[in-house]
Scaffold this motif. Sequence first.
Motif, PDB file in Angstrom:
ATOM      1  N   TYR A   1      12.041   7.590   4.449  1.00 29.81           N
ATOM      2  CA  TYR A   1      11.793   6.369   3.674  1.00 29.81           C
ATOM      3  C   TYR A   1      12.050   6.622   2.187  1.00 29.81           C
ATOM      4  O   TYR A   1      12.676   5.803   1.511  1.00 29.81           O
ATOM      5  CB  TYR A   1      10.369   5.854   3.897  1.00 29.81           C
TER       6      TYR A   1
ATOM      7  N   THR B   1       0.817  -1.205   0.000  1.00 33.45           N
ATOM      8  CA  THR B   1       0.000   0.000   0.000  1.00 33.45           C
ATOM      9  C   THR B   1       0.854   1.259   0.000  1.00 33.45           C
ATOM     10  O   THR B   1       0.552   2.224  -0.719  1.00 33.45           O
ATOM     11  CB  THR B   1      -0.940   0.007   1.221  1.00 33.45           C
ATOM     12  N   VAL B   2       1.916   1.265   0.766  1.00 33.12           N
ATOM     13  CA  VAL B   2       2.781   2.450   0.825  1.00 33.12           C
ATOM     14  C   VAL B   2       3.367   2.744  -0.559  1.00 33.12           C
ATOM     15  O   VAL B   2       3.422   3.904  -0.986  1.00 33.12           O
ATOM     16  CB  VAL B   2       3.882   2.301   1.897  1.00 33.12           C
ATOM     17  N   HIS B   3       3.753   1.718  -1.294  1.00 36.75           N
ATOM     18  CA  HIS B   3       4.309   1.930  -2.634  1.00 36.75           C
ATOM     19  C   HIS B   3       3.225   2.354  -3.618  1.00 36.75           C
ATOM     20  O   HIS B   3       3.489   3.155  -4.522  1.00 36.75           O
ATOM     21  CB  HIS B   3       5.031   0.669  -3.107  1.00 36.75           C
TER      22      HIS B   3
ATOM     23  N   MET C   1       3.480  15.289  -1.109  1.00 34.60           N
ATOM     24  CA  MET C   1       2.903  14.340  -0.161  1.00 34.60           C
ATOM     25  C   MET C   1       2.708  14.982   1.208  1.00 34.60           C
ATOM     26  O   MET C   1       1.744  14.675   1.910  1.00 34.60           O
ATOM     27  CB  MET C   1       3.774  13.094  -0.070  1.00 34.60           C
TER      28      MET C   1
ATOM     29  N   ARG D   1       0.639   4.203  -2.843  1.00 37.09           N
ATOM     30  CA  ARG D   1       0.405   5.622  -2.547  1.00 37.09           C
ATOM     31  C   ARG D   1       1.514   6.496  -3.119  1.00 37.09           C
ATOM     32  O   ARG D   1       1.257   7.547  -3.702  1.00 37.09           O
ATOM     33  CB  ARG D   1       0.286   5.840  -1.048  1.00 37.09           C
ATOM     34  N   ILE D   2       2.745   6.068  -2.941  1.00 36.95           N
ATOM     35  CA  ILE D   2       3.882   6.842  -3.458  1.00 36.95           C
ATOM     36  C   ILE D   2       3.792   6.940  -4.979  1.00 36.95           C
ATOM     37  O   ILE D   2       3.923   8.019  -5.554  1.00 36.95           O
ATOM     38  CB  ILE D   2       5.229   6.217  -3.017  1.00 36.95           C
TER      39      ILE D   2
ATOM     40  N   CYS E   1       3.391   7.303   4.573  1.00 37.91           N
ATOM     41  CA  CYS E   1       4.278   6.570   3.661  1.00 37.91           C
ATOM     42  C   CYS E   1       5.710   6.451   4.178  1.00 37.91           C
ATOM     43  O   CYS E   1       6.615   6.113   3.428  1.00 37.91           O
ATOM     44  CB  CYS E   1       4.252   7.229   2.284  1.00 37.91           C
TER      45      CYS E   1
END
Length: 170
Positions: free
Chosen positions: A103, A51-53, A80, A55-56, A98
């Motif tokens: 990160y 999910t984090v990727h 962001m 969103r990014i 994220c």
Amino acid sequence: MATSELRTEPETLGPPCDHELEQQVLAWCLCQSEAMAWAAGNLQAGDFYYTVHQRIFREMLTLYRESPTEVTLGFLATQMHERTEQEGARTVNLLEVCGGVEYLRAIVYNWASLVDGRGAQYVRGLGTRLRDLRRVRDLRVVALGIVGQIDREPGAAAGAIGMAQARLTG
């Protein structure tokens, strides 16, 4: 032999995904405009498992569509940081969700040597592998649906197989 001893490992494994592959694709897109241009035309946020990727990458696509030359670590972090999302009863900063700028920097730093040492063409191979993993996940969902239908209606196996063929070709 007990039934639990016969259980095979694939049932306990999660869906096929590759965390490092996803990070590599993101790093390439942040470091090379040609890679981002290819990714914008060929990848979707759903191709990423984490999910984090997702969103990014979604934010990277937004930036790219607004201004193709502005998809850099700094502009991405700024965009962001300015966006928020609702998580339950509280509003959260998208950058924090994220993993923060740390990160994003880590992704670029960890894969920078590959980005510098290989041409932008390399991202096509990475992207193809990423899409292939998504296809396998999609096939797995269809297969589990078929198994579920056959479990519910054992005599309807032919119908379940027909349904699967329609979903796979449609």
